[in-house]
Structures are given as C-alpha cells and as structure tokens.
Scaffold this motif. Structure first.
Motif, PDB file in Angstrom:
ATOM      1  N   ILE A   1       0.841  -1.200   0.000  1.00  0.00           N
ATOM      2  CA  ILE A   1       0.000   0.000   0.000  1.00  0.00           C
ATOM      3  C   ILE A   1       0.879   1.254   0.000  1.00  0.00           C
ATOM      4  O   ILE A   1       0.627   2.199  -0.746  1.00  0.00           O
ATOM      5  N   GLN A   2       1.920   1.254   0.828  1.00  0.00           N
ATOM      6  CA  GLN A   2       2.820   2.403   0.880  1.00  0.00           C
ATOM      7  C   GLN A   2       3.496   2.626  -0.467  1.00  0.00           C
ATOM      8  O   GLN A   2       3.630   3.766  -0.924  1.00  0.00           O
ATOM      9  N   TYR A   3       3.921   1.546  -1.102  1.00  0.00           N
ATOM     10  CA  TYR A   3       4.542   1.666  -2.420  1.00  0.00           C
ATOM     11  C   TYR A   3       3.556   2.261  -3.422  1.00  0.00           C
ATOM     12  O   TYR A   3       3.900   3.157  -4.196  1.00  0.00           O
ATOM     13  N   ASN A   4       2.329   1.759  -3.426  1.00  0.00           N
ATOM     14  CA  ASN A   4       1.329   2.278  -4.364  1.00  0.00           C
ATOM     15  C   ASN A   4       1.060   3.759  -4.137  1.00  0.00           C
ATOM     16  O   ASN A   4       0.931   4.526  -5.100  1.00  0.00           O
ATOM     17  N   LYS A   5       0.978   4.174  -2.878  1.00  0.00           N
ATOM     18  CA  LYS A   5       0.762   5.598  -2.578  1.00  0.00           C
ATOM     19  C   LYS A   5       1.954   6.423  -3.056  1.00  0.00           C
ATOM     20  O   LYS A   5       1.787   7.492  -3.642  1.00  0.00           O
ATOM     21  N   TRP A   6       3.149   5.923  -2.789  1.00  0.00           N
ATOM     22  CA  TRP A   6       4.356   6.624  -3.227  1.00  0.00           C
ATOM     23  C   TRP A   6       4.374   6.723  -4.743  1.00  0.00           C
ATOM     24  O   TRP A   6       4.638   7.778  -5.307  1.00  0.00           O
ATOM     25  N   HIS A   7       4.062   5.618  -5.409  1.00  0.00           N
ATOM     26  CA  HIS A   7       4.076   5.576  -6.870  1.00  0.00           C
ATOM     27  C   HIS A   7       3.031   6.529  -7.455  1.00  0.00           C
ATOM     28  O   HIS A   7       3.316   7.275  -8.393  1.00  0.00           O
ATOM     29  N   ASP A   8       1.826   6.514  -6.890  1.00  0.00           N
ATOM     30  CA  ASP A   8       0.771   7.422  -7.364  1.00  0.00           C
ATOM     31  C   ASP A   8       1.156   8.877  -7.150  1.00  0.00           C
ATOM     32  O   ASP A   8       0.925   9.727  -7.999  1.00  0.00           O
ATOM     33  N   ASN A   9       1.777   9.169  -6.015  1.00  0.00           N
ATOM     34  CA  ASN A   9       2.215  10.520  -5.704  1.00  0.00           C
ATOM     35  C   ASN A   9       3.312  10.960  -6.663  1.00  0.00           C
ATOM     36  O   ASN A   9       3.310  12.083  -7.156  1.00  0.00           O
TER      37      ASN A   9
ATOM     38  N   ASN B   1       4.831  14.024 -11.745  1.00  0.00           N
ATOM     39  CA  ASN B   1       5.581  13.848 -12.969  1.00  0.00           C
ATOM     40  C   ASN B   1       4.646  13.381 -14.094  1.00  0.00           C
ATOM     41  O   ASN B   1       4.713  12.243 -14.533  1.00  0.00           O
ATOM     42  N   PRO B   2       3.742  14.238 -14.570  1.00  0.00           N
ATOM     43  CA  PRO B   2       2.711  13.807 -15.515  1.00  0.00           C
ATOM     44  C   PRO B   2       3.220  13.469 -16.931  1.00  0.00           C
ATOM     45  O   PRO B   2       2.449  13.082 -17.788  1.00  0.00           O
ATOM     46  N   GLU B   3       4.516  13.571 -17.179  1.00  0.00           N
ATOM     47  CA  GLU B   3       5.054  13.314 -18.514  1.00  0.00           C
ATOM     48  C   GLU B   3       4.999  11.853 -18.891  1.00  0.00           C
ATOM     49  O   GLU B   3       5.185  11.485 -20.041  1.00  0.00           O
ATOM     50  N   LYS B   4       4.773  10.933 -17.979  1.00  0.00           N
ATOM     51  CA  LYS B   4       4.777   9.495 -18.258  1.00  0.00           C
ATOM     52  C   LYS B   4       3.667   9.083 -19.134  1.00  0.00           C
ATOM     53  O   LYS B   4       2.609   9.382 -19.258  1.00  0.00           O
TER      54      LYS B   4
ATOM     55  N   ASP C   1       3.827   9.829  -9.726  1.00  0.00           N
ATOM     56  CA  ASP C   1       3.221  10.012 -11.048  1.00  0.00           C
ATOM     57  C   ASP C   1       2.442  11.313 -11.139  1.00  0.00           C
ATOM     58  O   ASP C   1       2.454  11.990 -12.178  1.00  0.00           O
ATOM     59  N   SER C   2       1.770  11.704 -10.068  1.00  0.00           N
ATOM     60  CA  SER C   2       0.987  12.947 -10.119  1.00  0.00           C
ATOM     61  C   SER C   2       1.906  14.172 -10.171  1.00  0.00           C
ATOM     62  O   SER C   2       1.521  15.209 -10.685  1.00  0.00           O
TER      63      SER C   2
END
Length: 120
Positions: free
Chosen positions: A104-112, A117-120, A114-115
């Motif tokens: 869960i922590q990884y997913n939150k970190w990853h989502d944060n 760094n919207p260039e992906k 990505d938000s």
C-alpha cells in the motif's frame, strides 16, 4: 492492576459521567466505584470491570493493562481490533500484514510520484 482506579476515573470523566451515573448504569455500588477510584480497593473482579467497560463503551483490556499498552489500545478502536482478530483467525501471518502495508505504501508513493511527474 494498581492503576485500575485511575483508569476508571479517567474514562468516566471522558464520558462525562458522575460516579452516580456510572453506578446506576453498571449496577455497581457508588461507594465501591468511589473506593476503586481512590485506590482504596485494588483488585476488582473481571466481572466488575466488564460491567464498567460496557457502560463506558471501552474495551475491557483498557482497564487491565499497563500505561504503554493502554496508549496502544486507545488508538485501536473496536473496528481495528475486529479486523486484526479476523485476520488472525483467517490464518494471515504478521509478515503478510507487513507485506500488505508495504504494498500500500509503495502504491501511494508511486501514485504521488506520477501525479508530480505527468510526462509518463
């Protein structure tokens, strides 16, 4: 259980109850509750503590543990305690819970990430 009287008083006051009201709702003598709170009676029965915890709407364990464990239990409401119990009864190990928390922590970190760094 030396601090049980202090805990009873603390949770009674948090609830905004007088000793009279706690006595009336629990069916325990007002004088006995007063003796407990003033540490003149030291070892109430589990049955007495059950009645008091029910009226105060707190887990019985909060009246029976040391200060360190009390602070942990205060954070864990009945729903959290129920979830922990359910997980344990279902055979979920502590390590599996730790792994799920990391996931869960990884997913939150990853989502944060990505938000930001919207260039992906």
């Amino acid at each position: 259980m030396g601090e049980v009287g202090n805990r009873i008083k603390k949770y009674r006051l948090r609830k905004g109850y007088s000793i009279s009201r706690l006595a009336e709702e629990s069916g325990i003598a007002k004088s006995y509750i007063s003796f407990l709170e003033r540490d003149q009676r030291k070892n109430p029965s589990v049955e007495t503590l059950k009645k008091l915890s029910k009226v105060l709407k707190i887990p019985l364990e909060l009246l029976m543990v040391d200060e360190e464990r009390e602070s942990i239990l205060e954070v864990l409401d009945d729903e959290w305690l129920g979830l922990i119990k359910e997980a344990k009864e279902s055979g979920v190990s502590k390590e599996e819970v730790r792994n799920y928390i990391r996931f869960i922590q990884y997913n939150k970190w990853h989502d944060n990430k990505d938000s930001k760094n919207p260039e992906k």
